[in-house]
Scaffold this active site. Structure first.
Site: not given
Ligand code: PLP
Length: 403
Positions: A121, A218
């Site tokens: 990420y 998420k």
């Protein structure tokens, strides 16, 4: 019907509905209530001493001491997630990025060298390059498909391997069991960003991972309305993780923990839909003439599929599409701008579909991206997949309309 622990006899879906929340503790209310708390009052100075001893010396969990250390709803969600992941204990932190950075900070010291997946990420890479570097921690980025070949990259002072499988743009699947075997032979610890697979589809601790981190923002929260991070540790790394999170003063706010708890209740059901719709749409893209490669690990045509099949029990709703060379950046932008049901925005795991173009070479100088064409990433939400396919089909005309 209350306070179940998660043994292998109970399926995750059932556990999520019944444990470890104990309605008896909350006057029979089926969900743990939100506590807005800083001060916790002790009846006597002796009680203060006892709880101090329990929290800091006996390292007990679930001690009501001060708001920063959590309240019963925090304890309940942490316990549920630790059990779903198969780890020893878990802590909620304010964001997914804070989970990544705290796990790293807990396990490194000045002079250490770490190995970081090139597909990591982006902001995790930013932390490694801009913060850990200033602390005298050096890093080598490795090809996510390296597997046991990672042995060649170990130095005397390598203490941590940071993995993310699959990477959330290029969807490279890592051979986590091979990497953890090599790392442990070198006395290094392995952190995995397990956000894509969720605690349902990849069991990090069965594959040798020491610390699993998630952007609970998420799929766990699941409704695009809160930020949350999760760190789950094995028994060995837990004291270091716990100590770092407490000393840093990281605290997941109670209203947001409530949203994570609420999201968790329906996570398994939502993921069934995300999984089925994303697969349907990924297969639809595979048939399109414009498409060079669909990067969805559950498709046999996707690099790394064999490892995904061996290690994962499902797939979520995020994947990428690489177009054949010849479509301009502007044409791809026109395609995305003209989608009706796909928002243009960051994050994923919510109820709504999203689309975003990306260029993996820009921020990953060491990475060999084998494609020439433009690429975009889709988060498939909970809409009817046929409506999404119609939308994509209509908007793809804009790929051809540009001069
Ligand atoms: C979004 C994301 C994060 C960061 O989570 P935030 O809650 O947005 O800070 C970390 N890792 C991955 C793989 C992500 O997709």
């Amino acid at each position: 019907m209350s306070n179940h622990s998660f043994d292998k006899q109970v399926s995750p879906e059932t556990y999520i509905c019944h444990g470890p929340f104990d309605p008896d503790v909350f006057g029979g209310v089926v969900n743990p209530p939100v506590y807005h708390a800083s001060t916790v009052i002790f009846k006597t100075c002796k009680e203060l001493e006892t709880r101090h001893q329990a929290l800091f010396h006996d390292a007990e969990d679930e001690v009501m001491y001060y708001g920063r250390f959590g309240t019963p709803i925090t304890f309940a969600v942490q316990k549920a997630l630790a059990e779903l992941e198969g780890g020893h204990r878990a802590l909620l932190v304010p964001t997914g990025l804070a989970a990544c950075t705290s796990a790293l900070l807990a396990l490194v010291k000045t002079g250490d060298h770490i190995l970081v997946s090139s597909s990591v990420y982006g902001p995790t890479r930013g932390f490694v390059n801009n913060v850990l570097s200033r602390m005298g921690v050096s890093a080598t980025y490795f090809d996510p498909t390296i597997g046991a070949g990672i042995a060649d990259l170990f130095q005397e002072n390598t203490t941590v391997v940071f993995t993310e499988s699959p990477g959330s743009q290029t969807f490279d699947i890592q051979d986590i069991p091979a990497i953890t075997r090599v790392a442990h032979a070198h006395h290094a610890r392995v952190i995995l960003d397990n956000t894509w697979a969720t605690p349902l589809f990849f069991k990090p601790f069965d594959h040798g991972v020491d610390v699993s981190v998630h952007a609970a923002t998420k799929y766990i929260v699941g409704h695009s309305d809160a930020q949350m991070g999760l760190i789950t540790a094995n028994e060995e790394t837990w004291p270091a993780i716990r100590s770092l999170v407490y000393l840093y003063g990281l605290h997941a706010a109670p209203d947001d923990v409530y949203l994570a708890q609420r999201g968790l209740r329906t996570m398994a059901l939502r993921l069934e839909r995300h999984q089925a719709s994303a697969l349907k749409i990924a297969r639809w893209f595979e048939e399109r003439d414009e498409v060079e490669q669909v990067l969805h690990p559950a498709l046999p045509s996707c690099p790394g599929h064999e490892i995904w099949k061996r290690d994962f029990t499902g797939s979520s709703g995020l994947f990428s599409v690489v177009l054949k060379p010849g479509y301009s950046k502007e044409a791809v932008q026109a395609f995305i701008d003209n989608l009706e049901y796909f928002g243009i925005g960051f994050s994923w795991g919510g109820f709504e579909s999203l689309a975003i173009p990306f260029n993996p070479v820009k921020d990953r100088p060491e990475y060999r991206w084998p494609y020439q064409g433009e690429a975009f990433r889709l988060q498939i939400g909970l809409e009817n997949p046929d409506d999404l396919i119609n939308d994509l089909n209509n908007a793809m005309r804009h790929l051809h309309n540009q001069d």
